[in-house]
Design a protein around this motif. Structure first.
Motif, short mmCIF file in Angstrom:
data_model
loop_
_atom_site.label_atom_id
_atom_site.label_comp_id
_atom_site.label_asym_id
_atom_site.label_seq_id
_atom_site.Cartn_x
_atom_site.Cartn_y
_atom_site.Cartn_z
N ALA A 162 0.16 -18.13 2.27
CA ALA A 162 0.12 -18.90 1.02
C ALA A 162 0.83 -18.14 -0.10
N LEU A 163 0.63 -16.83 -0.12
CA LEU A 163 1.27 -16.01 -1.16
C LEU A 163 2.79 -16.03 -1.02
N LEU A 164 3.26 -15.86 0.21
CA LEU A 164 4.71 -15.88 0.46
C LEU A 164 5.28 -17.25 0.13
N GLU A 165 4.53 -18.28 0.49
CA GLU A 165 4.98 -19.64 0.22
C GLU A 165 5.16 -19.85 -1.28
N ARG A 166 4.17 -19.37 -2.04
CA ARG A 166 4.22 -19.51 -3.49
C ARG A 166 5.44 -18.77 -4.05
N GLN A 167 5.57 -17.52 -3.65
CA GLN A 167 6.63 -16.69 -4.23
C GLN A 167 8.02 -17.16 -3.81
N LEU A 168 8.18 -17.46 -2.53
CA LEU A 168 9.52 -17.83 -2.06
C LEU A 168 9.87 -19.27 -2.46
N THR A 169 8.87 -20.12 -2.58
CA THR A 169 9.16 -21.48 -3.04
C THR A 169 9.59 -21.46 -4.50
N LEU A 170 8.93 -20.61 -5.28
CA LEU A 170 9.34 -20.47 -6.68
C LEU A 170 10.78 -19.97 -6.77
N ALA A 171 11.09 -18.95 -5.99
CA ALA A 171 12.45 -18.39 -5.99
C ALA A 171 13.46 -19.45 -5.56
N ALA A 309 11.58 -8.62 5.71
CA ALA A 309 10.70 -7.45 5.64
C ALA A 309 10.52 -7.01 4.19
N ALA A 310 11.61 -7.04 3.44
CA ALA A 310 11.54 -6.65 2.03
C ALA A 310 10.68 -7.64 1.24
N ALA A 311 10.79 -8.93 1.60
CA ALA A 311 9.99 -9.94 0.90
C ALA A 311 8.49 -9.72 1.17
N ALA A 312 8.15 -9.36 2.41
CA ALA A 312 6.74 -9.10 2.75
C ALA A 312 6.24 -7.88 1.98
N ALA A 313 7.06 -6.84 1.93
CA ALA A 313 6.67 -5.62 1.20
C ALA A 313 6.51 -5.92 -0.28
N SER A 314 7.41 -6.73 -0.80
CA SER A 314 7.35 -7.06 -2.22
C SER A 314 6.11 -7.91 -2.53
N ALA A 315 5.79 -8.85 -1.64
CA ALA A 315 4.59 -9.67 -1.84
C ALA A 315 3.33 -8.79 -1.84
N ALA A 316 3.36 -7.73 -1.05
CA ALA A 316 2.18 -6.84 -0.95
C ALA A 316 1.95 -6.08 -2.25
N ARG A 317 2.98 -6.01 -3.10
CA ARG A 317 2.81 -5.33 -4.38
C ARG A 317 2.29 -6.27 -5.49
N THR A 318 2.01 -7.53 -5.11
CA THR A 318 1.41 -8.45 -6.08
C THR A 318 0.05 -7.91 -6.51
N PRO A 319 -0.21 -7.85 -7.82
CA PRO A 319 -1.51 -7.31 -8.25
C PRO A 319 -2.68 -8.19 -7.79
N ARG A 320 -3.81 -7.55 -7.57
CA ARG A 320 -5.09 -8.21 -7.30
C ARG A 320 -5.13 -9.04 -6.02
N ILE A 321 -4.32 -8.70 -5.01
CA ILE A 321 -4.47 -9.42 -3.75
C ILE A 321 -5.61 -8.79 -2.95
N ALA A 322 -6.16 -9.56 -2.02
CA ALA A 322 -7.26 -9.07 -1.19
C ALA A 322 -6.73 -8.07 -0.16
N PRO A 323 -7.54 -7.09 0.24
CA PRO A 323 -7.10 -6.14 1.27
C PRO A 323 -6.66 -6.83 2.56
N ALA A 324 -7.34 -7.91 2.94
CA ALA A 324 -6.97 -8.60 4.19
C ALA A 324 -5.56 -9.19 4.07
N THR A 325 -5.23 -9.68 2.88
CA THR A 325 -3.88 -10.21 2.64
C THR A 325 -2.86 -9.08 2.76
N ALA A 326 -3.17 -7.96 2.11
CA ALA A 326 -2.25 -6.82 2.14
C ALA A 326 -2.06 -6.31 3.57
N TYR A 327 -3.14 -6.28 4.34
CA TYR A 327 -3.06 -5.83 5.74
C TYR A 327 -2.11 -6.74 6.53
N ALA A 328 -2.30 -8.06 6.37
CA ALA A 328 -1.44 -9.01 7.09
C ALA A 328 0.02 -8.83 6.68
#
Lengths: 358, 358
Positions: A162-171, A309-328
């Protein structure tokens, strides 16, 4: 060099291609540009969704721009300098602007497919994804989200998706607007006018129009630039499977952690220039060099996986995400970096074949 | 079967090994057990840290237990049933108990090395790690933390390393206590007494003592169980590099996400039984089958990486960790799952060689 003695139906066996061949090629590509532009205007911005025609039109537009731009680069000494210098940066701008929307859409599709694969779930409707990949100008409204079946995913994978969808759809939406704006700008109209002139009259230099001018030395120089760049690649490492090279620096504190990808991206561009030069010399209707195609596909995959891979790494730097999201997202990042490594291996294999068989 | 015609110095060329060979092998292993136990008591629990001797003693103890237990399994029909049935579960208990501390220490080392590799940092003191890998009974106090150089790591990687260190060191300390308790228990003394008897007198059945009894059919049956299990492995997939199979289910909601590893673990055990059977037949001094060794090492690596990946995934489920920590653990998990895939590839390669060269 490597390709010149490969095929019994060798296109290089004929008479030396001259400036006429180049002019013919550029005229054909310019005509293709105008055709795609017309089609794009008919099917494009006004249409409410990305039809097959508008997708094709946008792709054809990008294709012809790349070929005109690439040929102008390789055969620069044969083209009028002022005209060349004026048009080339404009084509680069256009090519970059037109490719972004599609790139974001493909990146999202790649990452969502990977999330499903990593969850052991079959992606529900692969065909449903195609509609989400609409080209610049094809759809004005916000694109429909891909039909992800969250039921099959862990909370982390679903949230990461969902996070990637939000970020990449916006882009992608932004890239869409930018492309639309570009296509309506006076800057674009100036480019289109120049290409329209090119479709009827190619501004060759006096040297190029001489009947004895041979295109091959310039094409050979392009090929040499390619082989030099390939020689500089770490192909021995790439040819040894599971070398774990691509994930080195995967957790590096360096904000730009993958300088190792740059030489491969460079080879991808040089391979494309080499292919276009062959097209200019021997026509687009000739036999396709399957190995060049395979090598090019491996490098496309390399680039796509690297950016995903860079997009996944960048999404992981989004503030206040859940640890499970960051792990995935961490698993996803590593998965795409292994795709990068796999693509290098595939390139090495196809390139090795090429060298061996000459 | 596959190994019987490989070598000019083929050990199978001599007279058929009989019950005497088995008795000799078991006596030798029992003697080795007693020697290691004595050494372990001299250097062991009293010492304040893991010296080289105590590490060696613990390893020798585990080695001999595995060999006695394995031979009793393979040659069961030749050993007195009551005696066998009584001792075998006790050896399994001992082997399991003694191996845990070392397993946790190795797992932590593997994961910290991977974190450093993924951070693009050279591990500062690789030799420093050896001290941290102490065997059961070698050190009574809490083990010293490995000298991780946090300066080279991102916050996430450093925190992930610290979390793994905490969790695996705790597990290791517990395993250490359990092993110490086990070695002091009356249950252990009963096992040691039985092994002491074995060192002088092996309880063979009447059949086994007959001079015509051939050990080879039982050894061949062990080898057949191995080759059957290998045949059932997905070796075609494993032999195609970067098949991305091992990371499937990497994000699965299934709490036990890697049933795909089980058949490989099973082959690892069967390969070990096959090796021990060869030792019983032809002695431990004979030529080592390098390919069996290579295949076994690949499967050890497969097991280690599989368990390290699970440890990373399990650490990521710790409540209230930072997203950056979880991200690093995700990358680490995926990295180790690719190690699993790489180990399968290595096994396939070594096994293929074996089959081709026979």
């Amino acid at each position: 060099m490597a390709q010149q003695h490969l095929d019994p139906t060798d296109p290089t066996a004929g008479p030396a291609p001259t400036g006429d061949a180049l002019a013919g090629y550029l005229r054909a590509q310019a005509t293709e540009f105008l055709r795609a532009l017309r089609l794009h205007r008919e099917t494009g911005p006004a249409a409410s969704n990305g039809t097959e025609e508008s997708v094709d039109a946008a792709r054809a537009l990008r294709r012809s721009v790349r070929r005109i731009s690439g040929s102008m680069h390789t055969f620069r000494p044969l083209l009028e300098a002022d005209w060349s210098e004026g048009l080339r940066p404009e084509l680069a701008w256009l090519s970059g602007t037109l490719s972004m929307e599609n790139a974001y859409a493909c990146r999202l599709e790649r990452l969502l497919l990977a999330l499903h694969r990593l969850s052991g779930a079959v992606f529900p409707t692969q065909t449903g994804m195609a509609a989400a990949v609409s080209p610049a100008g094809a759809t004005a409204g916000p694109p429909a989200p891909p039909p992800t079946d969250r039921g099959n995913l862990t909370v982390g994978a679903a949230k990461a998706g969902a996070l990637l969808e939000r970020q990449l759809t916006l882009a992608r939406t932004r890239a869409h607007s930018t492309a639309l704006q570009a296509l309506g700008s006076s800057r674009f109209h100036a480019v289109a006018d120049k290409v329209a002139v090119l479709a009827s009259e190619v501004p060759l230099t006096a040297t190029a129009t001489a009947p004895t001018t041979d295109l091959r030395p310039l094409a050979a120089a392009a090929e040499e630039r390619l082989t030099d760049a390939v020689t500089a690649l770490p192909l021995v490492t790439a040819g040894s499977p599971y070398n774990a090279e691509a994930l080195i620096h995967g957790l590096s504190p360096d904000p730009s952690p993958h300088p190792q990808d740059a030489p491969w991206h460079q080879v991808r561009l040089l391979l494309r220039l080499h292919r276009y030069a062959r097209e200019a010399l021997y026509g687009t209707g000739g036999p396709i060099d399957v190995r060049l195609l395979t090598a090019g596909q491996a490098l496309d995959r390399h680039r796509d996986a690297s950016e995903a891979a860079a997009a996944a790494a960048s999404a992981a730097r989004t503030p206040r995400i859940a640890p499970a999201t960051a792990y995935a997202l961490g698993v996803l990042h590593a998965d795409q970096r292994h795709e990068v490594e796999a693509a290098r291996f595939a390139f090495q294999q196809s390139w090795q074949k090429q060298v061996v068989s000459t």
